[in-house]
Design an enzyme around this catalytic site. Structure first.
Site, mmCIF file in Angstrom:
data_model
loop_
_atom_site.group_PDB
_atom_site.id
_atom_site.type_symbol
_atom_site.label_atom_id
_atom_site.label_comp_id
_atom_site.label_asym_id
_atom_site.label_seq_id
_atom_site.Cartn_x
_atom_site.Cartn_y
_atom_site.Cartn_z
ATOM 1 N N ARG A 127 0.820 -1.203 0.000
ATOM 2 C CA ARG A 127 0.000 0.000 0.000
ATOM 3 C C ARG A 127 0.856 1.256 0.000
ATOM 4 O O ARG A 127 0.548 2.222 -0.666
ATOM 5 C CB ARG A 127 -0.906 -0.011 1.245
ATOM 6 C CG ARG A 127 -1.571 1.323 1.521
ATOM 7 C CD ARG A 127 -2.729 1.187 2.484
ATOM 8 N NE ARG A 127 -3.605 0.110 2.080
ATOM 9 C CZ ARG A 127 -4.191 -0.738 2.930
ATOM 10 N NH1 ARG A 127 -4.006 -0.632 4.230
ATOM 11 N NH2 ARG A 127 -4.969 -1.687 2.483
ATOM 12 N N ARG A 131 7.282 -0.041 1.599
ATOM 13 C CA ARG A 131 7.204 -1.153 2.545
ATOM 14 C C ARG A 131 5.980 -2.009 2.277
ATOM 15 O O ARG A 131 4.973 -1.526 1.761
ATOM 16 C CB ARG A 131 7.197 -0.652 3.983
ATOM 17 C CG ARG A 131 6.121 0.362 4.309
ATOM 18 C CD ARG A 131 6.630 1.283 5.440
ATOM 19 N NE ARG A 131 5.587 2.158 5.972
ATOM 20 C CZ ARG A 131 5.224 3.291 5.394
ATOM 21 N NH1 ARG A 131 5.728 3.649 4.232
ATOM 22 N NH2 ARG A 131 4.293 4.042 5.952
ATOM 23 N N CYS A 140 -2.078 -18.391 15.178
ATOM 24 C CA CYS A 140 -1.680 -17.596 16.342
ATOM 25 C C CYS A 140 -1.892 -18.472 17.575
ATOM 26 O O CYS A 140 -2.819 -19.280 17.598
ATOM 27 C CB CYS A 140 -2.577 -16.374 16.496
ATOM 28 S SG CYS A 140 -2.634 -15.362 15.008
ATOM 29 N N CYS A 144 -7.205 -13.588 19.283
ATOM 30 C CA CYS A 144 -7.709 -12.392 19.953
ATOM 31 C C CYS A 144 -9.109 -12.111 19.444
ATOM 32 O O CYS A 144 -9.332 -12.079 18.229
ATOM 33 C CB CYS A 144 -6.806 -11.204 19.653
ATOM 34 S SG CYS A 144 -5.065 -11.607 19.861
ATOM 35 N N ASP A 345 -6.674 3.434 11.211
ATOM 36 C CA ASP A 345 -6.380 2.798 9.929
ATOM 37 C C ASP A 345 -7.669 2.894 9.121
ATOM 38 O O ASP A 345 -8.692 2.323 9.494
ATOM 39 C CB ASP A 345 -5.937 1.342 10.142
ATOM 40 C CG ASP A 345 -4.878 0.929 9.132
ATOM 41 O OD1 ASP A 345 -4.810 1.554 8.052
ATOM 42 O OD2 ASP A 345 -4.122 -0.021 9.415
ATOM 43 N N LYS A 352 -2.964 4.614 7.520
ATOM 44 C CA LYS A 352 -3.025 5.101 8.894
ATOM 45 C C LYS A 352 -3.050 6.626 8.936
ATOM 46 O O LYS A 352 -2.195 7.277 8.359
ATOM 47 C CB LYS A 352 -1.805 4.594 9.666
ATOM 48 C CG LYS A 352 -1.751 3.076 9.760
ATOM 49 C CD LYS A 352 -0.471 2.634 10.440
ATOM 50 C CE LYS A 352 -0.335 1.121 10.453
ATOM 51 N NZ LYS A 352 -0.063 0.542 9.116
HETATM 52 C C1 PLP Z 1 0.596 -0.586 9.003
HETATM 53 C C2 PLP Z 1 1.049 -0.999 7.672
HETATM 54 C C3 PLP Z 1 2.401 -0.899 7.302
HETATM 55 C C4 PLP Z 1 3.453 -0.340 8.235
HETATM 56 O O1 PLP Z 1 3.190 1.006 8.516
HETATM 57 P P1 PLP Z 1 4.160 1.883 9.442
HETATM 58 O O2 PLP Z 1 3.417 3.162 9.639
HETATM 59 O O3 PLP Z 1 5.430 2.056 8.661
HETATM 60 O O4 PLP Z 1 4.376 1.131 10.707
HETATM 61 C C5 PLP Z 1 2.743 -1.285 6.033
HETATM 62 N N1 PLP Z 1 1.821 -1.752 5.163
HETATM 63 C C6 PLP Z 1 0.523 -1.857 5.487
HETATM 64 C C7 PLP Z 1 -0.437 -2.380 4.488
HETATM 65 C C8 PLP Z 1 0.085 -1.484 6.752
HETATM 66 O O5 PLP Z 1 -1.201 -1.615 7.083
HETATM 67 S S1 SF4 Z 2 -4.663 -9.842 16.654
HETATM 68 FE FE1 SF4 Z 2 -4.334 -11.808 17.717
HETATM 69 S S2 SF4 Z 2 -5.503 -13.311 16.498
HETATM 70 FE FE2 SF4 Z 2 -5.216 -11.502 15.206
HETATM 71 S S3 SF4 Z 2 -3.342 -11.862 14.008
HETATM 72 FE FE3 SF4 Z 2 -2.731 -10.732 15.878
HETATM 73 S S4 SF4 Z 2 -2.186 -12.345 17.367
HETATM 74 FE FE4 SF4 Z 2 -3.378 -13.331 15.748
#
Ligand code: PLP
Ligand code: SF4
Length: 383
Positions: A127, A131, A140, A144, A345, A352
């Site tokens: 996106r 990165r 996991c 959660c 987000d 973000k």
């Molecule tokens: C959160 C996120 C990142 C990393 O974002 P930073 O602000 O650099 O921590 C990269 N790609 C996606 C799709 C994200 O949602």
């Molecule tokens: S929020 Fe919890 S359940 Fe979801 S990906 Fe992260 S560790 Fe796994």
């Protein structure tokens, strides 16, 4: 002049190790401290959960109605943090199903961050310019209840198979503007050491890759996973950043402290991404205590996320004001190191958006009037 060098360091003593629930009183400590044992003994049914905590009727009903969509999974270690008698225990709210999960609002989405539509190849969300998010597993240790990736997590059909891993690595290799890779999932530490090392070594061999982050909640849910061998392996691939997800001071145990210490001693930088959750951490005092504990564990608070628009988590969502109020009560009142960025987000893949309380009172040309954390006003004249 002689100095008296004081080497006593009692920081670790300020963290508690919770007593084990009766069900595991006789378990050998070797087993209890072994992450494979913890993984194998995860609580997946109400029958077992009932032996550990006093389950309410609501929880029983919520489990029956939800577990086919989104499994329950709780490591014995994380279960040992649950207050057996308090239905509103913050650890319990994060790990045991509640009826609120069955409510799906019109404004909620299966994939609110549009992660699937920014996928150049399956398993990569690209996106931002430089990165990517790289999904390497669907698993996991604890599921959660507020997870944003419920649609994929715990669903074996969405597992990142080896071919997908290769395709993802090939995309990163040929896309030269990528310099930062978030190795995610699921939980990146659900991969074996061997699979993770394979990923790290492939990435480190690419000249355009500068840093990567390992996104894991194991420090919170299964700290035993951080073994000496694992930490030692990471030292070959520096700079390695660890991104984790502590939400409540109760999660800052001696076990978590030790896991963070191993990683920090191995040279990793650890950042925390808290999710703002009603009834868990929607209170500035709790967040301040959490962030102070994190700093003592050498973890830097990085983000506070507004709960996103994933389906069935409306019972966790707070008004935007709650997050702003938390920042208001941190900035200036405590170490700047303990003040993370509050971000939303954006639904639909906008990324973000950082939000801050308003510190600019007014601007008249080159004259700015600010207010500080104590709400006192100050004028700054631009040259
Ligand atoms: C959160 C996120 C990142 C990393 O974002 P930073 O602000 O650099 O921590 C990269 N790609 C996606 C799709 C994200 O949602
Ligand atoms: S929020 Fe919890 S359940 Fe979801 S990906 Fe992260 S560790 Fe796994």
């Amino acid at each position: 002049m002689a100095f008296n060098i004081v080497t006593k360091n009692n920081i670790r003593d300020r963290f508690v190790s919770h007593p084990r629930p009766a069900l595991w009183k006789d378990t050998d400590s070797k087993d209890w401290n072994n992450w494979i044992w913890q993984q194998q003994k995860r609580i997946k049914s109400m029958d077992v959960l009932e032996k550990v905590i006093h389950v309410t009727d609501e929880e029983r009903q919520a489990f029956a109605a939800s577990h086919e969509q989104f499994n329950m999974g709780i490591t014995p270690y994380y279960a040992s943090l649950i207050d057996p008698n308090d239905p509103n225990c913050p650890i319990r709210l994060q790990s045991v199903p509640k009826m609120g999960e069955l409510t799906i609002l019109d404004t909620e989405m299966e994939d609110p961050l549009a992660e699937e539509s920014n996928m150049p190849v399956p398993g990569i969300t690209h996106r931002y310019p430089d990165r990517v998010l790289f999904y390497t597993t669907h698993n996991c240790p604890v599921y959660c209840r507020h997870c944003t990736r419920k649609r994929k997590v715990s669903d074996p059909s969405s597992s990142a198979a080896n071919q997908q891993l290769e395709d993802g690595l090939a995309y990163i290799e040929r896309t030269k503007q990528i310099r930062d890779v978030v190795i995610s999932g699921g939980d990146a530490l659900s991969n074996s050491d061997e699979r993770l090392e394979y990923i790290l070594s492939r990435l480190r061999a690419m000249d355009h890759i500068e840093v990567f982050r390992i996104a894991t909640r194991n420090l919170v849910t299964l700290p035993q996973r951080v073994t000496d061998n694992f930490a030692k392996m990471l030292t070959k691939y520096h700079p390695v950043f660890i991104h984790t997800h502590f939400n409540h001071p109760k999660e800052c145990t001696q076990e978590a402290f030790d896991a963070c210490a191993k990683l920090a001693d191995a040279g990793c930088v650890i950042n925390n991404q808290m999710v703002l959750l009603k009834g868990v951490n929607d209170d500035p005092k709790i967040v301040m205590e959490l962030n102070h504990k994190l700093l003592m564990m050498r973890v830097r608070p990085y983000y506070i996320f507004q709960c996103d628009m994933s389906q069935g988590i409306s019972h966790f969502r707070t008004p935007i004001e709650v997050g702003l109020n938390i920042i208001e009560h941190l900035r200036g009142w405590t170490s700047g190191m303990a003040v993370p960025h509050f971000v939303v987000d954006c639904p639909g893949g906008g990324g973000k958006i950082p939000l801050l309380p308003e510190y600019v009172v007014k601007r008249e040309g080159k004259k700015w009037t600010f207010r500080n954390y104590q709400k006192k006003e100050f004028v700054y004249n631009e040259p």
